[in-house]
Design an enzyme around this catalytic site. Structure first.
Site, PDB file in Angstrom:
ATOM      1  N   LYS A 259       0.823  -1.211   0.000  1.00 31.98           N
ATOM      2  CA  LYS A 259       0.000   0.000   0.000  1.00 31.98           C
ATOM      3  C   LYS A 259       0.855   1.259   0.000  1.00 31.98           C
ATOM      4  CE  LYS A 259      -2.248  -0.535   3.912  1.00 31.98           C
ATOM      5  NZ  LYS A 259      -1.678  -1.760   4.452  1.00 31.98           N
TER       6      LYS A 259
ATOM      7  N   ARG B  47      -0.240  -9.565  13.285  1.00 35.67           N
ATOM      8  CA  ARG B  47      -0.765  -8.443  12.484  1.00 35.67           C
ATOM      9  C   ARG B  47      -1.711  -8.960  11.397  1.00 35.67           C
ATOM     10  NH1 ARG B  47       4.219  -4.970  10.555  1.00 35.67           N
ATOM     11  NH2 ARG B  47       2.665  -3.439   9.956  1.00 35.67           N
TER      12      ARG B  47
ATOM     13  N   ARG C  96      11.891  -7.578   5.424  1.00 35.42           N
ATOM     14  CA  ARG C  96      12.033  -6.127   5.270  1.00 35.42           C
ATOM     15  C   ARG C  96      13.049  -5.572   6.272  1.00 35.42           C
ATOM     16  NH1 ARG C  96       6.614  -2.760   5.003  1.00 35.42           N
ATOM     17  NH2 ARG C  96       6.290  -3.504   7.118  1.00 35.42           N
TER      18      ARG C  96
ATOM     19  N   ARG D 293      12.156  -3.629  11.782  1.00 33.84           N
ATOM     20  CA  ARG D 293      11.142  -3.046  12.659  1.00 33.84           C
ATOM     21  C   ARG D 293      10.650  -4.144  13.590  1.00 33.84           C
ATOM     22  NH1 ARG D 293       6.915  -0.177   8.613  1.00 33.84           N
ATOM     23  NH2 ARG D 293       5.482  -1.200  10.006  1.00 33.84           N
TER      24      ARG D 293
ATOM     25  N   ARG E  39      -8.864   1.237   9.488  1.00 36.03           N
ATOM     26  CA  ARG E  39      -8.509  -0.171   9.658  1.00 36.03           C
ATOM     27  C   ARG E  39      -9.579  -0.911  10.449  1.00 36.03           C
ATOM     28  NH1 ARG E  39      -2.470   0.690   9.366  1.00 36.03           N
ATOM     29  NH2 ARG E  39      -1.468  -1.331   9.388  1.00 36.03           N
TER      30      ARG E  39
END
Ligand code: AMP
Length: 210
Positions: free
Chosen positions: A13, A167, A123, A156, A88
């Site tokens: 996104k 998540r 990531r 992260r 969300r």
């Protein structure tokens, strides 16, 4: 044009929102980025959000609704905006309606869970300038070092494998129902999020023009 980007965390996104925002010359508003900035600068809101983010949970609705209200009041949103990562939950979507915010299109970027897991756990981000890399798909020139500013790359906390699983489960329970919500409002456009970035951007552009 007022646009919402929906999709699981890690569906791309953010990248797509930036590309489309450039084309339309409108700002991208990412609640995740605003919260991370608040965390970095040690504000009270950042402090409140920290435990939720690190556990892969959503920050309470009233906190993010407050953030969005404040951000949408700024002058640069007058000609349109892209919301990346908001709403969300259904109450967040309803809060936009109550605020009288008109939404033209909701783009849902679809990526299967397995691909999301591979993307997110690989990531790495620059702790200094925020640039994003990937161990497999977007390696920096020098292992562990940011190409843009030379600082160290980090993972992260919310990209750790256990947190990614949490998540995704939060996404399916709390965010996915928004697809039906916006479908019923006649705003939903579904785009396949697998493949080449430019190809996905072209599909999104087409969906926005329809
Ligand atoms: P993101 O970078 O968009 O994945 O956001 C990172 C984290 O910020 C999420 O896992 C949530 O903890 C929090 N967050 C961002 N946007 C929202 C939102 N609209 N509602 C609740 N929590 C959010």
């Amino acid at each position: 044009m007022n646009i919402i980007f929906l999709g699981a965390p890690g569906a791309g996104k953010g990248t797509q929102a930036e590309l489309i925002a450039k084309k339309y010359n409108i700002p991208t508003i990412s609640t995740g980025n605003i919260i991370r900035e608040a965390l970095k600068s040690g504000t009270e809101m950042g402090f409140k959000a920290k435990a939720f983010i690190e556990a892969g949970q959503l920050v309470p609705d009233e906190v993010v609704i407050g953030i969005i209200k404040e951000r949408l009041a700024k002058g640069d949103c007058e000609n349109g905006f892209i919301l990346d990562g908001f709403p969300r939950t259904i109450p967040q979507a309803k809060a936009l309606d109550v605020m009288g915010v008109r939404i033209d299109k909701v783009v849902d970027i679809e990526v299967p869970d397995e691909n999301i897991k591979a993307r997110m756990t690989g990531r790495r981000v620059c702790g200094t300038c925020g640039a994003s890399y990937h161990l497999e798909f977007k390696k920096p020139a020098q292992n562990g070092i940011c190409d843009s500013c030379g600082a160290e790359l980090i993972q992260r906390k919310d990209d750790a494998p256990e947190t990614v699983a949490d998540r995704l489960s939060v996404y399916h329970k709390q965010t996915e129902p928004l697809k039906k919500y916006y479908e019923e409002h006649g705003k939903l456009e579904i785009v396949d999020g697998l493949g080449d970035v430019a190809e996905i951007t072209a599909h999104i552009e087409k969906a926005l023009e329809d």
